[in-house]
Design a protein around this motif. Sequence first.
Motif, short mmCIF file in Angstrom:
data_model
loop_
_atom_site.label_atom_id
_atom_site.label_comp_id
_atom_site.label_asym_id
_atom_site.label_seq_id
_atom_site.Cartn_x
_atom_site.Cartn_y
_atom_site.Cartn_z
N ARG A 25 -40.04 66.97 -55.28
CA ARG A 25 -39.22 67.57 -56.32
C ARG A 25 -39.85 67.43 -57.70
N VAL A 26 -40.09 68.58 -58.32
CA VAL A 26 -40.56 68.65 -59.70
C VAL A 26 -39.51 69.48 -60.44
N TRP A 38 -35.99 73.57 -59.98
CA TRP A 38 -36.95 72.62 -59.41
C TRP A 38 -37.90 73.33 -58.47
N TYR A 39 -39.02 72.67 -58.25
CA TYR A 39 -40.08 73.15 -57.36
C TYR A 39 -40.31 72.10 -56.29
N THR A 46 -39.82 77.52 -55.40
CA THR A 46 -39.12 77.19 -56.64
C THR A 46 -37.68 77.67 -56.53
N TYR A 47 -36.74 76.84 -57.03
CA TYR A 47 -35.31 77.12 -56.97
C TYR A 47 -34.70 77.02 -58.37
N THR A 48 -33.62 77.75 -58.61
CA THR A 48 -32.84 77.58 -59.84
C THR A 48 -31.98 76.33 -59.69
N GLY A 55 -38.82 81.98 -55.87
CA GLY A 55 -39.98 82.56 -55.22
C GLY A 55 -40.93 81.50 -54.73
N PHE A 56 -42.03 81.93 -54.17
CA PHE A 56 -43.04 81.03 -53.64
C PHE A 56 -44.01 80.65 -54.75
N GLY A 57 -44.43 79.40 -54.75
CA GLY A 57 -45.32 78.88 -55.77
C GLY A 57 -44.54 78.15 -56.84
N ASP A 58 -45.28 77.54 -57.76
CA ASP A 58 -44.67 76.79 -58.86
C ASP A 58 -44.35 77.80 -59.98
#
Length: 64
Positions: A25-26, A38-39, A46-48, A55-58
Amino acid sequence: MMNPTILKYPNGQLRGFIYRLSQYRVEIRNSGGVTLGWYNPSTDITYTSGGSMVGFGDLLTTLL
């Protein structure tokens, strides 16, 4: 919690923070400290803050 990465505008004004909380978790937070999302590096998603997939990726900085 580790020291955050501080994000600033070119004029030096504070924009937000990135916190690496664990290997899974970032988080990105605005200048007021509110978590925006967080990513997860292990899944590369990546999520809100509400849990919706961005989407995919940071993609954390897109949430600022």
